[in-house]
Scaffold this motif. Structure first.
Motif, mmCIF file in Angstrom:
data_model
loop_
_atom_site.group_PDB
_atom_site.id
_atom_site.type_symbol
_atom_site.label_atom_id
_atom_site.label_comp_id
_atom_site.label_asym_id
_atom_site.label_seq_id
_atom_site.Cartn_x
_atom_site.Cartn_y
_atom_site.Cartn_z
ATOM 1 N N VAL A 14 -8.253 -19.110 1.191
ATOM 2 C CA VAL A 14 -7.978 -18.948 -0.237
ATOM 3 C C VAL A 14 -7.668 -17.486 -0.501
ATOM 4 C CG1 VAL A 14 -8.957 -19.074 -2.566
ATOM 5 C CG2 VAL A 14 -9.426 -20.885 -0.907
ATOM 6 N N GLU A 15 -6.580 -17.229 -1.196
ATOM 7 C CA GLU A 15 -6.190 -15.856 -1.548
ATOM 8 C C GLU A 15 -6.865 -15.499 -2.869
ATOM 9 O OE1 GLU A 15 -5.087 -12.241 -1.599
ATOM 10 O OE2 GLU A 15 -4.467 -13.444 0.133
ATOM 11 N N TYR A 16 -7.599 -14.403 -2.895
ATOM 12 C CA TYR A 16 -8.360 -14.001 -4.074
ATOM 13 C C TYR A 16 -7.689 -12.894 -4.892
ATOM 14 C CZ TYR A 16 -12.122 -16.976 -2.449
ATOM 15 O OH TYR A 16 -12.859 -18.075 -2.062
ATOM 16 N N ASP A 17 -6.641 -12.270 -4.347
ATOM 17 C CA ASP A 17 -5.853 -11.278 -5.082
ATOM 18 C C ASP A 17 -6.747 -10.219 -5.715
ATOM 19 O OD1 ASP A 17 -3.315 -10.246 -5.981
ATOM 20 O OD2 ASP A 17 -3.720 -11.117 -7.956
ATOM 21 N N VAL A 18 -6.563 -9.960 -6.982
ATOM 22 C CA VAL A 18 -7.268 -8.892 -7.694
ATOM 23 C C VAL A 18 -8.781 -9.136 -7.743
ATOM 24 C CG1 VAL A 18 -7.033 -9.890 -10.010
ATOM 25 C CG2 VAL A 18 -7.141 -7.393 -9.737
ATOM 26 N N LEU A 19 -9.197 -10.375 -7.599
ATOM 27 C CA LEU A 19 -10.627 -10.673 -7.643
ATOM 28 C C LEU A 19 -11.404 -9.905 -6.581
ATOM 29 C CD1 LEU A 19 -10.503 -14.527 -8.261
ATOM 30 C CD2 LEU A 19 -10.869 -12.700 -9.945
ATOM 31 N N ASP A 20 -10.778 -9.658 -5.428
ATOM 32 C CA ASP A 20 -11.434 -8.910 -4.354
ATOM 33 C C ASP A 20 -11.726 -7.461 -4.748
ATOM 34 O OD1 ASP A 20 -11.740 -10.918 -2.464
ATOM 35 O OD2 ASP A 20 -9.746 -10.593 -1.607
ATOM 36 N N GLU A 21 -11.078 -6.969 -5.799
ATOM 37 C CA GLU A 21 -11.257 -5.582 -6.234
ATOM 38 C C GLU A 21 -12.221 -5.444 -7.408
ATOM 39 O OE1 GLU A 21 -7.344 -4.126 -7.167
ATOM 40 O OE2 GLU A 21 -6.494 -5.126 -5.417
ATOM 41 N N LEU A 22 -12.632 -6.546 -7.995
ATOM 42 C CA LEU A 22 -13.427 -6.508 -9.214
ATOM 43 C C LEU A 22 -14.937 -6.518 -8.932
ATOM 44 C CD1 LEU A 22 -11.373 -9.070 -11.342
ATOM 45 C CD2 LEU A 22 -11.208 -6.554 -11.353
ATOM 46 N N VAL A 23 -15.623 -5.489 -9.399
ATOM 47 C CA VAL A 23 -17.066 -5.382 -9.219
ATOM 48 C C VAL A 23 -17.768 -6.570 -9.877
ATOM 49 C CG1 VAL A 23 -19.124 -4.015 -9.812
ATOM 50 C CG2 VAL A 23 -17.033 -2.872 -9.001
ATOM 51 N N GLY A 24 -17.366 -6.878 -11.095
ATOM 52 C CA GLY A 24 -18.008 -7.981 -11.817
ATOM 53 C C GLY A 24 -17.892 -9.302 -11.079
ATOM 54 N N TYR A 25 -16.729 -9.542 -10.488
ATOM 55 C CA TYR A 25 -16.524 -10.777 -9.740
ATOM 56 C C TYR A 25 -17.438 -10.818 -8.510
ATOM 57 C CZ TYR A 25 -14.200 -14.649 -7.357
ATOM 58 O OH TYR A 25 -13.941 -15.846 -6.730
#
Length: 152
Positions: A14-25
């Protein structure tokens, strides 16, 4: 007993894109995984992280008011009332009249202290399990960094 669906914080392919950069996520994914282990640890105990935290706060702050407990827990006063009602029914906490007729002081009962001792041991084991990939310095650093995300 309710069948639990295992939470997988990271699914291969699964490609997570910007989610991989988000602290909250990242924090939320970790929280879901941690909560799942907590629930499995405390299975059958009718205790949640919020209820456990409430007992710990009352134990360490004898006479705390329901309003102050709600403030500490970051929940509505009505939510604390429901939690305390449940603990009172189980004989874990007692309400005592304070100087203000609209307010009660909260105290852990002897039975509550015994039960909380059991809970603390189980939660400590849970915490060791979920943080096993970290050494002591990393655990301390992680807690310090997470506290920085919660300004006073």
């Amino acid at each position: 007993m309710t069948q639990r669906i295992h939470f997988n914080a990271r699914i291969e392919g699964v490609e997570y894109d910007v989610l991989d950069e988000l602290v909250g996520y990242a924090v939320r994914r970790a929280q879901l995984s941690i909560y799942e282990d907590f629930a499995a640890t405390m299975d059958g105990e009718e205790i949640t992280p919020q209820r456990f935290s409430s007992l710990v706060i009352v134990e360490n702050n004898p006479g705390i008011s329901q309003t102050r407990l709600a403030e500490v827990m970051g929940i509505a006063r009505s939510g604390v009332v429901a939690i305390i009602d449940g603990f009172e029914e189980k004989g874990l906490i007692e309400r005592q009249a304070s100087g203000d007729r609209r307010s009660y002081s909260l105290l852990l009962t002897k039975a509550g202290a015994r039960q909380l001792k059991r809970y603390k041991q189980a939660v400590k084991e849970h915490d060791e399990r979920i943080s096993a990939a970290l050494n002591q310095a990393e655990k301390k650093q992680l807690c310090a960094l997470l506290r920085k995300l919660c300004p006073p």
